[in-house]
Design an enzyme around this catalytic site. Structure first.
Site, PDB file in Angstrom:
ATOM      1  N   ASP A   1       5.631  -1.250  15.504  1.00 42.57           N
ATOM      2  CA  ASP A   1       4.860  -0.194  14.821  1.00 42.57           C
ATOM      3  C   ASP A   1       3.581  -0.773  14.214  1.00 42.57           C
ATOM      4  OD1 ASP A   1       4.322   2.376  13.949  1.00 42.57           O
ATOM      5  OD2 ASP A   1       5.461   2.178  12.097  1.00 42.57           O
TER       6      ASP A   1
ATOM      7  N   ALA B   1      10.959   4.744   2.651  1.00 40.93           N
ATOM      8  CA  ALA B   1      10.987   3.671   1.651  1.00 40.93           C
ATOM      9  C   ALA B   1       9.900   3.864   0.615  1.00 40.93           C
ATOM     10  CB  ALA B   1      10.826   2.309   2.329  1.00 40.93           C
ATOM     11  N   LYS B   2      10.114   3.227  -0.517  1.00 36.18           N
ATOM     12  CA  LYS B   2       9.122   3.218  -1.594  1.00 36.18           C
ATOM     13  C   LYS B   2       8.860   1.753  -1.939  1.00 36.18           C
ATOM     14  CE  LYS B   2       9.439   6.349  -4.845  1.00 36.18           C
ATOM     15  NZ  LYS B   2       9.837   7.139  -6.030  1.00 36.18           N
ATOM     16  N   VAL B   3       7.608   1.423  -2.262  1.00 38.59           N
ATOM     17  CA  VAL B   3       7.262   0.051  -2.634  1.00 38.59           C
ATOM     18  C   VAL B   3       6.769   0.051  -4.073  1.00 38.59           C
ATOM     19  CG1 VAL B   3       5.870  -1.981  -2.123  1.00 38.59           C
ATOM     20  CG2 VAL B   3       6.634  -0.507  -0.255  1.00 38.59           C
TER      21      VAL B   3
ATOM     22  N   GLU C   1       4.345   4.708  -0.817  1.00 34.79           N
ATOM     23  CA  GLU C   1       5.502   5.581  -0.640  1.00 34.79           C
ATOM     24  C   GLU C   1       5.480   6.168   0.760  1.00 34.79           C
ATOM     25  OE1 GLU C   1       7.626   9.085  -3.311  1.00 34.79           O
ATOM     26  OE2 GLU C   1       5.736   8.167  -3.947  1.00 34.79           O
TER      27      GLU C   1
END
Length: 447
Positions: free
Chosen positions: A142, A31-33, A27
């Site tokens: 990144d 975004a959340k996975v 998290e």
């Protein structure tokens, strides 16, 4: 169900398209996975969930669509594969290859610095991935250890290619606030925010990663941000004595503050130190059967292209059947030993009541410097002090497996992974009275 316990089986599961989504794997602020399973093929996947409104509000649609379309065509052994893209009215779902060998960072946290040959092998795989994506016009922007994950065979895979621009774009304070909260891996020209060449900036980040793999610590690490920026912009660092001359030469050529004179990937591939034991990747890049229609559909405003989110009750089964049937909840993982290294999440079992477990966790967390917020049988803990990557925050939840057996899941939701390791060590020591020692229980049954 009694008032003091929560059932392990959830009331419902979310289904999107052909995918049934499970627990949260990671998290971030954008975004959340989640773990997911394709109900048609049975394949496991990870689904990255983006806020659709944020994507459109920040005018990132065209850039994201272009980069995700390109990444969907890339099938490289060192890059996490994008399988498909879907969208609902409120979310964009990016279905990714599930890579479950853990972060490369966890290997360093567990073992300390790597031997030079092992570090070079991972670095070669990293450069393979970066070079290939650059050849397709996609830059990462990144790169850091959290984006480097290992598969079950220990092969390095790079995640989040094509998505990092969005992660930075949606932050109010811009480029300096990377996903990990610090600019330690960011090139000087990116910090100056005067426009930069994506390829050269990625090479710099790869150099910082190589240094960390071989040294076990960062080349640029200062508690004061302005001091840190100055050190990065002047490339003020020194290599430890155990670095070979070849490694020192490569790192100094990569961590060159001027992007024009910094070593390129083409030059790096010809370096004698880099070439030692190098095996170019062997793979088929046949994208004739790959379509990007789903990417176009996900970013369109057409209602016909939207998938629906359905809440479905799971098939009725007892908790141990549920645990045994899923690799995500194997018994081996469930009853892990206290001494085992944790990553971003862990769990333990207890034969105490749910209320007793909750009280004990609160009682243990507060002296460690954490603010505790309880909600039913969930606890959110947030550190008082700000660490290297902001305040450490941890979410816990108590599940009932059987009337006298509970599972407690802990997950890092913010802050540094290494600090989470230290926290868990102290936290689990304070909980030793409530944690069920399965080894001791097995011995009792034998007697």
């Amino acid at each position: 169900m009694s008032g003091s316990r929560r059932k392990a089986t959830p009331a419902s599961r979310t289904r999107v398209g052909n995918y049934e989504m499970g627990r949260t794997l990671g998290e971030g602020s954008f975004a959340k996975v989640k773990y997911a399973k394709n109900t048609v093929t049975g394949d496991q996947a990870a689904i990255k969930i983006l806020d659709r409104e944020k994507v459109f509000r920040h005018k990132m649609v065209e850039q994201l669509k272009r980069e995700i379309s390109t990444m969907k065509l890339i099938k490289h052994p060192n890059v996490v594969e994008i399988i498909e893209v879907m969208a609902s009215k409120t979310k964009i779902y990016i279905v990714l290859e599930l890579v479950n060998g853990g972060e490369l960072f966890d290997k360093i946290a567990q073992q300390g610095r790597l031997k030079e040959d092992e570090a070079r092998r991972y670095f070669q795989q990293l450069i393979n991935a970066v070079d290939y994506c650059h050849s397709r016009g996609v830059y990462h922007r990144d790169l850091k250890p959290e984006n480097l994950i290992l598969d079950a065979n220990g092969v390095l895979k790079v995640s989040d290619f094509g998505l990092s621009a969005f992660s930075r774009q949606v932050r109010e304070d811009g480029l300096l606030h990377t996903a990990c909260g610090t600019p330690n891996y960011v090139a000087p020209e990116v910090l100056s925010d005067k426009g930069y060449d994506g390829a050269a900036a990625d090479v710099w980040s790869c150099g910082v990663i190589l240094f960390v793999l071989m040294a076990g610590y960062l080349p640029f690490d200062e508690p004061n941000l302005m001091t840190l920026y100055k050190r990065i912009c002047k490339a003020e660092f020194s290599c430890p004595p155990w670095f070979s001359q070849g490694a020192k030469r490569v790192i100094k050529r990569i961590l060159e503050p001027n992007p024009i004179t910094r070593i390129s990937i083409a030059e790096l591939l010809e370096d004698e130190w880099f070439k030692k034991g190098y095996k170019p990747p062997s793979f088929d890049q046949d994208d004739e059967d790959i379509t990007i229609d789903d990417v176009d559909a996900a970013f369109s405003n057409s209602k016909e292209c939207l998938v629906t989110e359905k809440k479905e009750k799971p098939v009725s089964m007892n908790a141990f059947e549920l645990i045994s049937s899923s690799s995500e909840f194997s018994l081996e993982n469930l009853f892990e030993k206290q001494a085992q290294l944790v990553k971003k999440e862990t769990r333990f079992t207890s034969q105490r009541s749910a209320s007793e477990i909750m009280s004990k966790m609160e009682e243990t967390a507060k002296p460690l410097g954490f603010n505790v917020r309880k909600d039913n049988y969930k606890i959110k803990m947030k550190g008082d002090k700000s660490g290297r990557k902001g305040q450490l925050s941890v979410a816990t939840e108590v599940f009932e497996v059987a009337p006298s057996l509970h599972v407690v899941e802990l997950r890092k939701t913010g802050g540094d992974t290494l600090e989470f390791h230290k926290f868990y060590k102290n936290f689990s020591s304070g909980l030793k009275d409530v944690v069920w020692n399965t080894d001791a229980a097995a011995e009792e049954q034998k007697q």
